[in-house]
Design an enzyme around this catalytic site. Sequence first.
Site, mmCIF file in Angstrom:
data_model
loop_
_atom_site.group_PDB
_atom_site.id
_atom_site.type_symbol
_atom_site.label_atom_id
_atom_site.label_comp_id
_atom_site.label_asym_id
_atom_site.label_seq_id
_atom_site.Cartn_x
_atom_site.Cartn_y
_atom_site.Cartn_z
ATOM 1 N N GLY A 161 4.389 -4.708 12.373
ATOM 2 C CA GLY A 161 4.457 -3.682 11.315
ATOM 3 C C GLY A 161 4.159 -2.185 12.181
ATOM 4 O O GLY A 161 4.536 -1.299 11.474
ATOM 5 N N TYR A 190 0.797 -1.160 -0.027
ATOM 6 C CA TYR A 190 -0.001 -0.069 -0.093
ATOM 7 C C TYR A 190 0.817 1.080 0.221
ATOM 8 O O TYR A 190 0.697 2.344 -0.816
ATOM 9 C CB TYR A 190 -0.835 0.101 1.222
ATOM 10 C CG TYR A 190 -1.502 1.494 1.706
ATOM 11 C CD1 TYR A 190 -2.334 1.964 0.608
ATOM 12 C CD2 TYR A 190 -1.138 2.061 2.791
ATOM 13 C CE1 TYR A 190 -2.986 3.333 1.052
ATOM 14 C CE2 TYR A 190 -1.494 3.211 2.848
ATOM 15 C CZ TYR A 190 -2.487 3.884 1.942
ATOM 16 O OH TYR A 190 -3.001 5.270 2.350
HETATM 17 N N1 UFG Z 1 -4.523 0.260 17.468
HETATM 18 C C1 UFG Z 1 -4.905 -0.413 18.656
HETATM 19 N N2 UFG Z 1 -5.955 -1.310 18.301
HETATM 20 C C2 UFG Z 1 -6.664 -1.305 17.461
HETATM 21 C C3 UFG Z 1 -6.462 -0.679 16.252
HETATM 22 C C4 UFG Z 1 -5.477 0.210 16.326
HETATM 23 O O1 UFG Z 1 -4.069 -0.600 19.865
HETATM 24 O O2 UFG Z 1 -7.459 -2.131 17.367
HETATM 25 C C5 UFG Z 1 -3.178 1.094 17.696
HETATM 26 C C6 UFG Z 1 -2.181 0.833 16.773
HETATM 27 O O3 UFG Z 1 -1.197 -0.113 17.204
HETATM 28 C C7 UFG Z 1 -1.721 2.435 16.592
HETATM 29 C C8 UFG Z 1 -2.601 3.265 16.787
HETATM 30 O O4 UFG Z 1 -3.959 2.453 17.392
HETATM 31 O O5 UFG Z 1 -0.575 2.289 17.621
HETATM 32 C C9 UFG Z 1 -3.086 3.750 15.426
HETATM 33 O O6 UFG Z 1 -3.384 2.328 14.669
HETATM 34 P P1 UFG Z 1 -4.190 2.648 13.209
HETATM 35 O O7 UFG Z 1 -4.764 1.334 12.675
HETATM 36 O O8 UFG Z 1 -5.794 3.524 13.571
HETATM 37 O O9 UFG Z 1 -3.586 3.708 12.283
HETATM 38 P P2 UFG Z 1 -2.204 3.281 11.670
HETATM 39 O O10 UFG Z 1 -1.273 4.468 12.036
HETATM 40 O O11 UFG Z 1 -1.591 1.975 11.878
HETATM 41 O O12 UFG Z 1 -2.303 3.663 10.019
HETATM 42 C C10 UFG Z 1 -3.077 4.530 9.620
HETATM 43 C C11 UFG Z 1 -3.941 3.971 8.383
HETATM 44 C C12 UFG Z 1 -3.079 3.923 7.120
HETATM 45 C C13 UFG Z 1 -2.200 5.147 6.742
HETATM 46 C C14 UFG Z 1 -1.521 5.536 8.358
HETATM 47 C C15 UFG Z 1 -0.816 6.975 8.042
HETATM 48 O O13 UFG Z 1 -4.346 2.657 8.503
HETATM 49 O O14 UFG Z 1 -3.673 3.682 5.880
HETATM 50 O O15 UFG Z 1 -2.390 5.674 9.092
HETATM 51 O O16 UFG Z 1 -0.326 7.224 9.065
HETATM 52 F F1 UFG Z 1 -1.405 5.066 6.020
#
Ligand code: UFG
Length: 332
Positions: free
Chosen positions: A293, A148
């Site tokens: 990741g 992605y």
């Molecule tokens: N988290 C949890 N439990 C969950 C979901 C998330 O503890 O059920 C935590 C993750 O570990 C992380 C934080 O919440 O620390 C944020 O997680 P998200 O999945 O909401 O967001 P990400 O930062 O992983 O990724 C998002 C989008 C991507 C984008 C990215 C850009 O999913 O598409 O932000 O920063 F590219």
Amino acid sequence: MAILVTGGAGYIGSHTSVELLECGEDIVIVDNFSNSSPEVLEKIKEITGKDFKFYEADILDKESMDKIFKENDIEAVIHFAGFKAVGESVQKPIQYYTNNISGTLVLLDVMKKYNCKKIIFSSTATVYGSPKIVPVKEDFELHTESPYATTKLMIEKILQDVYTSDNDFSVVVLRYFNPIGAHKTGLIGEKPNGIPNNLMPYITQVAAGIREQLNVFGNDYDTPDGTGVRDYIHVVDLSLGHLKALEKARKEKGVNIYNLGTGIGYSVLDIVKAFEKVNNIEIKYVITDRRPGDVAMYYADPQKAKEELGWIATRDIDEMCKDSWNFTKKNM
Ligand code: UFG
């Protein structure tokens, strides 16, 4: 002349379409509803009281794209259409590369044919990989860890090459941090299919009783409370950034890249607490293993967007939590 919004029925696309219509822009939306639904278009009309042209089409379909440009005088494109799930992209790289990259190439080819040379592109903060220091600036080293993110970075490079070949292009690349929240009316917002991957949709489903508890992915990171830190930004603030980017593209040729974030990092537990406080609902959670990741901490340095676009995020975390819940409540 009109602004073509690809993926205009999606989460960020629909909010941006509302803001464009509200400031008097004429828009044309193209969407194939791969991760959205036709009702969103009705909601956009309800919020704004304005009408717009819509094409149900895939941006990979060159004939349809050609037809859109033939039938409308398109001044600029705001390009949201694309697959966006990090985890899914690891499982389905071919679909991600085809949809995101080939789709953009079809779009660019048709734009060039019709002499449309302004494009605002949805990129992501994940192009920074695991930043060594925070806040993250636009000139930091880029490194992708999922198909992605690679599609987004490749498209950034393609856009740069298109500009190099034709200096009449105006390209604005917007690197989004973590959009949450919803429109004040609760009519549009984020509605993921199935089990949500992202934090806020998961929290709202726990609040709604759809899921029993939130899994907090690790509390042993090198952050103030041990849980992951991100830069959450209200989707309406993010949308307003596109209007500023459009102004920039109208004024200036070249390639300009901006972070769209608040510049503030909140941990998973900060978000849980803020959500509980503003909505007066308890969110049950358990600490589980780290999610593979995931990065410990990143947040934006949004200074460049402030200086060059005159854009700044103004909605705080309480408003984000309130609006996210308001939307979920109204759309369960
Ligand atoms: N988290 C949890 N439990 C969950 C979901 C998330 O503890 O059920 C935590 C993750 O570990 C992380 C934080 O919440 O620390 C944020 O997680 P998200 O999945 O909401 O967001 P990400 O930062 O992983 O990724 C998002 C989008 C991507 C984008 C990215 C850009 O999913 O598409 O932000 O920063 F590219």
